[in-house]
Design a protein around this motif. Structure first.
Motif, PDB file in Angstrom:
ATOM      1  N   UNK A   1       0.823  -1.207   0.000  1.00  0.00           N
ATOM      2  CA  UNK A   1       0.000   0.000   0.000  1.00  0.00           C
ATOM      3  C   UNK A   1       0.859   1.258   0.000  1.00  0.00           C
ATOM      4  N   UNK A   2       1.927   1.262   0.773  1.00  0.00           N
ATOM      5  CA  UNK A   2       2.811   2.417   0.811  1.00  0.00           C
ATOM      6  C   UNK A   2       3.566   2.624  -0.485  1.00  0.00           C
ATOM      7  N   UNK A   3       3.718   1.559  -1.264  1.00  0.00           N
ATOM      8  CA  UNK A   3       4.413   1.632  -2.553  1.00  0.00           C
ATOM      9  C   UNK A   3       3.435   1.394  -3.702  1.00  0.00           C
ATOM     10  N   UNK A   4       2.227   1.912  -3.556  1.00  0.00           N
ATOM     11  CA  UNK A   4       1.194   1.736  -4.583  1.00  0.00           C
ATOM     12  C   UNK A   4       1.651   2.246  -5.940  1.00  0.00           C
ATOM     13  N   UNK A   5       2.529   3.240  -5.923  1.00  0.00           N
ATOM     14  CA  UNK A   5       3.056   3.830  -7.152  1.00  0.00           C
ATOM     15  C   UNK A   5       3.800   2.839  -8.025  1.00  0.00           C
ATOM     16  N   UNK A   6       4.370   1.789  -7.432  1.00  0.00           N
ATOM     17  CA  UNK A   6       5.207   0.879  -8.195  1.00  0.00           C
ATOM     18  C   UNK A   6       4.458   0.231  -9.352  1.00  0.00           C
ATOM     19  N   UNK A   7       3.220  -0.167  -9.125  1.00  0.00           N
ATOM     20  CA  UNK A   7       2.418  -0.791 -10.175  1.00  0.00           C
ATOM     21  C   UNK A   7       1.328   0.121 -10.703  1.00  0.00           C
ATOM     22  N   UNK A   8       0.987   1.158  -9.928  1.00  0.00           N
ATOM     23  CA  UNK A   8      -0.174   1.985 -10.293  1.00  0.00           C
ATOM     24  C   UNK A   8       0.154   3.472 -10.307  1.00  0.00           C
ATOM     25  N   UNK A   9       1.358   3.822 -10.723  1.00  0.00           N
ATOM     26  CA  UNK A   9       1.774   5.231 -10.750  1.00  0.00           C
ATOM     27  C   UNK A   9       0.846   6.065 -11.638  1.00  0.00           C
ATOM     28  N   UNK A  10       0.646   5.579 -12.864  1.00  0.00           N
ATOM     29  CA  UNK A  10      -0.196   6.316 -13.813  1.00  0.00           C
ATOM     30  C   UNK A  10      -1.666   6.312 -13.394  1.00  0.00           C
ATOM     31  N   UNK A  11      -2.266   5.167 -12.980  1.00  0.00           N
ATOM     32  CA  UNK A  11      -3.657   5.208 -12.489  1.00  0.00           C
ATOM     33  C   UNK A  11      -3.843   6.122 -11.283  1.00  0.00           C
ATOM     34  N   UNK A  12      -2.834   6.226 -10.414  1.00  0.00           N
ATOM     35  CA  UNK A  12      -2.935   7.147  -9.278  1.00  0.00           C
ATOM     36  C   UNK A  12      -3.065   8.588  -9.772  1.00  0.00           C
ATOM     37  N   UNK A  13      -2.362   8.908 -10.831  1.00  0.00           N
ATOM     38  CA  UNK A  13      -2.462  10.248 -11.389  1.00  0.00           C
ATOM     39  C   UNK A  13      -3.825  10.472 -12.039  1.00  0.00           C
ATOM     40  N   UNK A  14      -4.305   9.464 -12.770  1.00  0.00           N
ATOM     41  CA  UNK A  14      -5.544   9.612 -13.525  1.00  0.00           C
ATOM     42  C   UNK A  14      -6.787   9.587 -12.645  1.00  0.00           C
ATOM     43  N   UNK A  15      -6.846   8.663 -11.680  1.00  0.00           N
ATOM     44  CA  UNK A  15      -8.080   8.447 -10.928  1.00  0.00           C
ATOM     45  C   UNK A  15      -8.072   9.065  -9.522  1.00  0.00           C
TER      46      UNK A  15
END
Length: 426
Positions: free
Chosen positions: A32-46
């Motif tokens: 969870x703390x490293x959510x960016x590793x697999x979902x960097x772009x979705x974090x930006x979009x959603x």
């Protein structure tokens, strides 16, 4: 004789059962703390996050981790792993439930800070202490190497599971929420399992003279001994060098998207391999070479620092706009493998420089406090560089900064080896 063999087998089975339980926790608590590793772009979009916002969140959490490691210098030799490990894993799972609601950015920051408390103050130093004490002086490289490799396998399975959930729900906002819930459930369940399987630590309440004293006094005494031990500080700053390079690996992900135009799903898969899959390769290989070939984790790290630094400089000046995408993918994965091979063994020198085992908890906590300090500021620095220097020039700057940290690690490793040789000569 049969009774002795039975006791040895029982002791060995308990050792590896504990090791496996610790490895499961280590492979899941940071998702969870490293959510960016697999979902960097979705974090930006959603979730509506910019590069700088993600970088600030990582750095603020890193700052909390820093103070958490400082507190753990006292806690790890005072509280049993049977309490610390389950508490941290269950707490992580509960925080993930809140994160799945896509809270405001301020609440997002609070959640990331609390995730850092669970992972870095309660779990990680306790886990490092437990692993060191499970292995003897000839097993340190292998124990930490197997830990990193097994953790990488668990990381990869869990992360690909979350990516599969994300795709199954349509690779949209609902998919990201479902993936976060998946990341929350896994550590929660492992936390319950660890409470059942882990044995409590035997925390001494007597000093070297056999006099009965309070556990608080013993813990404080161990903390002061660790702070006065210069060798622990040297190992800690070597970890600092490795981790500074490691922080830059995150930015291979947006680099491949922007420069090589990889699709979002492939970027997610690459991120999982880059951050987790490479542990399966680098961890065991680093541990094996350390114990069986070089017989020194510090010597191994010095060699790999050179390889990594040179590779980063060469990669920074490649004509990325005109070369095949596979060159970029293979090059970045190779650099990542080198970094993870060092990460696998960068705490193993604690045994090589003869840190007393009775202050292992304090030593590992101090090492983590200094070693992981780059997480408190480098993500913000790297994210700001990308936002202020768009395009290839920003990434080139990051790669060269990573190379500079590798050079610093080489110099420090050489100095530590000189101290080890002097001690051996005596």
């Amino acid at each position: 004789m049969a009774v002795v063999e039975t006791n040895l087998e029982k002791k060995s089975s308990v050792k590896w059962l504990s090791f496996g339980t610790l490895m499961l926790g280590a492979g899941t608590i940071y998702k969870l703390g490293a959510l960016k590793d697999a979902f960097y772009v979705p974090m930006q979009e959603f979730m509506g996050l910019s590069n700088t916002q993600i970088g600030v969140a990582m750095s603020v959490a890193g700052l909390i981790s820093t103070f958490g490691f400082l507190a753990s210098i006292y806690l790890t030799d005072r509280i049993s792993k049977k309490i610390m490990i389950p508490l941290s894993l269950v707490g992580t799972g509960l925080l993930g439930l809140t994160l799945s609601t896509f809270p405001s950015y301020s609440m997002f920051l609070v959640i990331y800070c609390l995730l850092a408390v669970c992972a870095d103050m309660l779990f990680w130093p306790t886990m490092l202490k437990s692993v060191r004490l499970l292995g003897n002086e000839y097993e340190q490289g292998r124990m930490f190497g197997i830990l990193e490799g097994g953790r990488g396998l668990i990381d990869t399975i869990t992360a690909f599971g979350a990516l599969g959930v994300f795709a199954a729900f349509g690779s949209n906002e609902s998919g990201l929420k479902a993936a976060i819930l998946f990341y929350s459930a896994v550590p929660f369940v492992i936390g319950l399992i660890s409470y059942i399987l882990l044995e409590p630590d035997v925390i001494s309440d007597t000093n070297a003279k056999g006099e009965k004293i309070g556990k608080n006094k013993i813990a404080l005494g161990g903390m002061m001994r660790a702070l006065r031990n210069k060798n622990i500080w040297l190992v800690a700053f070597n970890v600092f060098s490795v981790y500074s390079v490691y922080c830059g690996l995150t930015y291979f992900i947006p680099f491949l998207k922007e420069v090589y135009a990889l699709p979002v799903v492939l970027i997610g898969a690459y991120g999982i391999i880059n951050q987790y899959g490479l542990k399966m390769l680098g961890g065991p290989i680093g541990g094996l070479i350390t114990d069986k070939v070089l017989h020194s984790p510090t010597r191994f790290m010095r060699i790999v620092f050179v390889i990594t630094g040179v590779a980063l400089v060469v990669f920074a000046f490649l004509p990325h706009r005109s070369i095949n995408v596979y060159v970029g993918v293979v090059s970045t994965l190779s650099i990542g493998a080198c970094v993870f091979s060092m990460r696998a063994v960068f705490f193993a020198p604690m045994e090589e420089i003869n840190v007393p085992r009775e202050i292992t908890g304090s030593a590992m906590s101090l090492g983590a406090f200094i070693g992981y300090l780059p997480g408190a500021f480098l993500y913000t620095v790297y994210g700001s560089i990308l936002d202020n220097m768009p395009g290839l020039s920003g990434y080139k700057t990051i790669f060269l900064i990573m190379a500079a940290f590798a050079a610093a690690g080489f110099l420090l490793s050489s100095y530590i080896l000189g101290i080890i040789k002097k001690e051996q000569a005596k």
